[in-house]
Enzyme design. Sequence first.
Site, PDB file in Angstrom:
ATOM      1  CG  ASN A 163      -1.660   1.257   1.458  1.00 35.92           C
ATOM      2  OD1 ASN A 163      -1.742   2.094   0.571  1.00 35.92           O
ATOM      3  ND2 ASN A 163      -2.238   1.405   2.650  1.00 35.92           N
ATOM      4  CE  LYS A 186       0.228   3.288   4.885  1.00 31.29           C
ATOM      5  NZ  LYS A 186       0.177   3.449   6.324  1.00 31.29           N
ATOM      6  CG  HIS A 210      -5.769   1.762   5.548  1.00 34.36           C
ATOM      7  ND1 HIS A 210      -5.303   2.679   6.460  1.00 34.36           N
ATOM      8  CD2 HIS A 210      -4.742   0.923   5.293  1.00 34.36           C
ATOM      9  CE1 HIS A 210      -4.035   2.409   6.736  1.00 34.36           C
ATOM     10  NE2 HIS A 210      -3.662   1.343   6.033  1.00 34.36           N
ATOM     11  CD  GLU A 253      -2.704   5.406   7.117  1.00 37.09           C
ATOM     12  OE1 GLU A 253      -2.671   5.476   5.883  1.00 37.09           O
ATOM     13  OE2 GLU A 253      -1.780   4.922   7.801  1.00 37.09           O
ATOM     14  CD  GLU A 275      -3.488  -2.720   7.604  1.00 35.95           C
ATOM     15  OE1 GLU A 275      -2.382  -2.943   7.126  1.00 35.95           O
ATOM     16  OE2 GLU A 275      -4.129  -1.690   7.365  1.00 35.95           O
ATOM     17  N   GLY A 325       2.659   1.929  10.820  1.00 33.73           N
ATOM     18  CA  GLY A 325       3.643   3.003  10.637  1.00 33.73           C
ATOM     19  C   GLY A 325       4.382   3.388  11.897  1.00 33.73           C
ATOM     20  CB  SER A 333       5.411  -2.005  11.934  1.00 31.45           C
ATOM     21  OG  SER A 333       4.954  -0.690  12.192  1.00 31.45           O
TER      22      SER A 333
HETATM   23  C1  PEP Z   1      -0.753  -0.022   6.240  1.00 31.25           C
HETATM   24  O1  PEP Z   1      -0.918   1.173   6.146  1.00 31.25           O
HETATM   25  O2  PEP Z   1      -1.607  -0.784   5.762  1.00 31.25           O
HETATM   26  C2  PEP Z   1       0.432  -0.508   6.930  1.00 31.25           C
HETATM   27  C3  PEP Z   1       0.414  -1.730   7.382  1.00 31.25           C
HETATM   28  O3  PEP Z   1       1.480   0.371   7.059  1.00 31.25           O
HETATM   29  P1  PEP Z   1       2.923   0.037   7.697  1.00 31.25           P
HETATM   30  O4  PEP Z   1       3.396  -1.259   7.059  1.00 31.25           O
HETATM   31  O5  PEP Z   1       3.782   1.191   7.298  1.00 31.25           O
HETATM   32  O6  PEP Z   1       2.742  -0.113   9.152  1.00 31.25           O
END
Ligand code: PEP
Length: 261
Positions: free
Chosen positions: A10, A12, A93, A95, A172, A178, A218
């Site tokens: 992703n 973003k 998601h 976000e 998630e 992040g 992460s």
């Molecule tokens: C995400 O935004 O779906 C995500 C898992 O980000 P990160 O791997 O940077 O934690």
Amino acid sequence: MPQRPYIVGNWKMHGTRAMLSEARAIDRAAQRHMKVEVALAPPYTLIHPVHREAEQIGVGAQDCHHEDGGAHTGDISAAMVADAGAKFVILGHSERRQNHAESDEIVRAKAEAALSAGLRIILCCGESEETRAAGDAVAFVKEQLKASLPADHAVLTNGSANAPERVTIAYEPIWAIGTGNTATVEDIAEMHGEIRALLIELFGEEEGPEIRILYGGSVKPENASQILSTAEVGGALVGGASLTADSLMGIALAAAEADEA
Ligand code: PEP
């Protein structure tokens, strides 16, 4: 038949045309790792260019609107992202839920629109740090998932392909996205086990066990082996570490090894 591990990047709000060389490198590397399904969700502006470059990887969108068209300045419909070359869309998601006030009802409407437009969906769920600290993570995630998934099986399968081909779940935990913090293997196993039980309840004994449940938060080449070897983890949704071919394919390699072990 069990599906291949699924590693989805992703991007973003990262990436201009200068990043196309990275997408190409990911695609070429994916051709050498056919035991893993690799996909990228770049920003809208790169869906078509990445689609044109991609011979092996799947290309998807990070969101879509729940209506087919109309007076929605700045929004993009499921049919539009499909027209640009997307084969799947990430929905719900955290976000989007947090920064754009997306409710479970909106996410469900988006899922219905995406499936009707022939897209596969990756439906995200996950609890906040406060919810986990209160001991409510499992109940919260199951409720969120139930309320965000279309209830009608015919919508989920779009009348043709079966649900495991159309639907992927991504767990998630918000506090792991992040931040460099990942959930413990025990917590991931518990949550994925609970999600699996819910999927069997919703989709039945034939399809429920086959729907892939990705972990996100992460994930990096350094921790991927441990996470991807955990029970009921069918792959990873990767943010930061998907921006270079080296790190995304390091995770894909770990997925291939975990699948063989
Ligand atoms: C995400 O935004 O779906 C995500 C898992 O980000 P990160 O791997 O940077 O934690």
